[in-house]
Design a protein around this motif. Sequence first.
Motif, mmCIF file in Angstrom:
data_model
loop_
_atom_site.group_PDB
_atom_site.id
_atom_site.type_symbol
_atom_site.label_atom_id
_atom_site.label_comp_id
_atom_site.label_asym_id
_atom_site.label_seq_id
_atom_site.Cartn_x
_atom_site.Cartn_y
_atom_site.Cartn_z
ATOM 1 N N MET A 1 0.845 -1.185 0.000
ATOM 2 C CA MET A 1 0.000 0.000 0.000
ATOM 3 C C MET A 1 0.886 1.242 0.000
ATOM 4 N N VAL A 2 0.493 2.236 -0.770
ATOM 5 C CA VAL A 2 1.240 3.486 -0.866
ATOM 6 C C VAL A 2 0.413 4.594 -0.215
ATOM 7 N N VAL A 3 1.023 5.314 0.725
ATOM 8 C CA VAL A 3 0.319 6.381 1.439
ATOM 9 C C VAL A 3 1.088 7.687 1.274
ATOM 10 N N ASP A 4 0.484 8.655 0.612
ATOM 11 C CA ASP A 4 1.104 9.969 0.416
ATOM 12 C C ASP A 4 0.008 10.949 0.040
ATOM 13 N N ASP A 5 0.075 12.176 0.579
ATOM 14 C CA ASP A 5 -0.983 13.136 0.291
ATOM 15 C C ASP A 5 -0.744 13.922 -0.994
ATOM 16 N N HIS A 6 0.399 13.722 -1.646
ATOM 17 C CA HIS A 6 0.668 14.392 -2.920
ATOM 18 C C HIS A 6 0.320 13.437 -4.068
ATOM 19 N N PRO A 7 -0.745 13.716 -4.835
ATOM 20 C CA PRO A 7 -1.217 12.777 -5.856
ATOM 21 C C PRO A 7 -0.161 12.386 -6.882
ATOM 22 N N MET A 8 0.612 13.351 -7.366
ATOM 23 C CA MET A 8 1.605 13.034 -8.390
ATOM 24 C C MET A 8 2.681 12.099 -7.840
ATOM 25 N N TRP A 9 3.124 12.370 -6.621
ATOM 26 C CA TRP A 9 4.149 11.515 -6.013
ATOM 27 C C TRP A 9 3.587 10.132 -5.722
ATOM 28 N N ARG A 10 2.370 10.090 -5.168
ATOM 29 C CA ARG A 10 1.734 8.817 -4.846
ATOM 30 C C ARG A 10 1.559 7.975 -6.106
ATOM 31 N N ASP A 11 1.095 8.607 -7.185
ATOM 32 C CA ASP A 11 0.889 7.881 -8.446
ATOM 33 C C ASP A 11 2.212 7.369 -9.010
ATOM 34 N N ALA A 12 3.269 8.181 -8.877
ATOM 35 C CA ALA A 12 4.570 7.784 -9.414
ATOM 36 C C ALA A 12 5.129 6.578 -8.662
ATOM 37 N N VAL A 13 5.008 6.591 -7.336
ATOM 38 C CA VAL A 13 5.497 5.466 -6.540
ATOM 39 C C VAL A 13 4.686 4.214 -6.860
ATOM 40 N N GLU A 14 3.367 4.372 -6.956
ATOM 41 C CA GLU A 14 2.506 3.230 -7.288
ATOM 42 C C GLU A 14 2.897 2.641 -8.652
ATOM 43 N N ARG A 15 3.120 3.498 -9.617
ATOM 44 C CA ARG A 15 3.482 3.041 -10.966
ATOM 45 C C ARG A 15 4.841 2.329 -10.956
ATOM 46 N N ASP A 16 5.816 2.893 -10.241
ATOM 47 C CA ASP A 16 7.141 2.264 -10.170
ATOM 48 C C ASP A 16 7.055 0.876 -9.554
ATOM 49 N N LEU A 17 6.270 0.760 -8.497
ATOM 50 C CA LEU A 17 6.130 -0.540 -7.834
ATOM 51 C C LEU A 17 5.431 -1.547 -8.749
ATOM 52 N N GLN A 18 4.383 -1.114 -9.407
ATOM 53 C CA GLN A 18 3.656 -2.015 -10.301
ATOM 54 C C GLN A 18 4.539 -2.442 -11.478
ATOM 55 N N ASP A 19 5.284 -1.493 -12.033
ATOM 56 C CA ASP A 19 6.168 -1.815 -13.156
ATOM 57 C C ASP A 19 7.240 -2.825 -12.758
ATOM 58 N N ALA A 20 7.609 -2.810 -11.468
ATOM 59 C CA ALA A 20 8.631 -3.733 -10.972
ATOM 60 C C ALA A 20 8.040 -5.081 -10.567
ATOM 61 N N GLY A 21 6.724 -5.229 -10.708
ATOM 62 C CA GLY A 21 6.098 -6.512 -10.424
ATOM 63 C C GLY A 21 5.428 -6.625 -9.071
ATOM 64 N N PHE A 22 5.407 -5.539 -8.303
ATOM 65 C CA PHE A 22 4.727 -5.570 -7.012
ATOM 66 C C PHE A 22 3.225 -5.396 -7.212
ATOM 67 N N ASP A 23 2.456 -5.985 -6.330
ATOM 68 C CA ASP A 23 0.997 -5.872 -6.371
ATOM 69 C C ASP A 23 0.574 -4.781 -5.397
ATOM 70 N N VAL B 1 3.478 -4.821 2.902
ATOM 71 C CA VAL B 1 4.371 -3.678 3.086
ATOM 72 C C VAL B 1 3.579 -2.385 2.865
ATOM 73 N N VAL B 2 3.803 -1.417 3.743
ATOM 74 C CA VAL B 2 3.206 -0.093 3.586
ATOM 75 C C VAL B 2 4.330 0.901 3.318
ATOM 76 N N VAL B 3 4.267 1.583 2.175
ATOM 77 C CA VAL B 3 5.213 2.658 1.859
ATOM 78 C C VAL B 3 4.523 3.949 2.267
ATOM 79 N N LEU B 4 5.055 4.598 3.283
ATOM 80 C CA LEU B 4 4.296 5.620 4.011
ATOM 81 C C LEU B 4 5.061 6.932 4.146
ATOM 82 N N ASP B 5 4.407 8.028 3.771
ATOM 83 C CA ASP B 5 4.962 9.361 4.017
ATOM 84 C C ASP B 5 4.681 9.737 5.464
ATOM 85 N N LEU B 6 5.605 10.438 6.107
ATOM 86 C CA LEU B 6 5.392 10.850 7.496
ATOM 87 C C LEU B 6 4.433 12.018 7.609
ATOM 88 N N GLN B 7 4.586 12.996 6.720
ATOM 89 C CA GLN B 7 3.825 14.244 6.829
ATOM 90 C C GLN B 7 2.533 14.137 6.025
#
Length: 219
Positions: free
Chosen positions: A1-23, A45-51
């Motif tokens: 799971m990806v947690v971030d309040d910035h949509p562009m950053w959250r989408d980029a991390v999600e895309r990178d993980l998916q492209d690498a084969g993560f669900d 695994v939770v990829v989590l922004d602090l702020q």
Amino acid sequence: MVVDDHPMWRDAVERDLQDAGFDVVAVAADGNQAIARFRAARPKVVVLDLQIPGPGGVEVTADVLGHDPSARVLILSASGEHQDVLEAVKAGATGYLVKSASRQELLEAVRRVAAGDSVFTPGLAGLVLGEFRRMNEGGGEEPEPENALTARETEILKMVAKGMSYKQIAERLVLSHRTVQNHVQNTLRKLQMHNRVELTRYAIEQGLDDGDTDDDDGD
């Protein structure tokens, strides 16, 4: 799971993980969403922004691990402040990367955290080790004689405290990955602990992060 309040950053991390084969089973933009969606999706695994809005990353980390102690939390934050790192680790995070990390560093960190390793942006691990050492100086208790660690278990524990992966430890000591895992499991049993986070804290309390174990990969 990806947690971030910035949509562009959250989408980029999600895309990178998916492209690498993560669900990627869920994403969230704030603490309340993160807690609710974690319980629904049960990611490993939770990829989590602090702020983040609502409960912050530290509170989310504690809640997630209170609900499922087998989960792993990797902090991915713009902050490299010592106190932020320390609070995240105290809450149970097993990894901390700053957002200047490369895509490859992020993917490798997710893999290692999923495997149970502790991963920190270079330079932060030493700060955390030093702070825990200062906090616990003189406060650590020795194990009972019947639970005393062997020389090999102590040697491996020192490497765990320095953030080395099982693979790195196995290569350094010319042992199999399975043998290293067995030694760590025996150590956990003797010390009545449940995971590498607790084990690392114990090692720091005992001053085992000092010594002559190298921090490099032994090239």
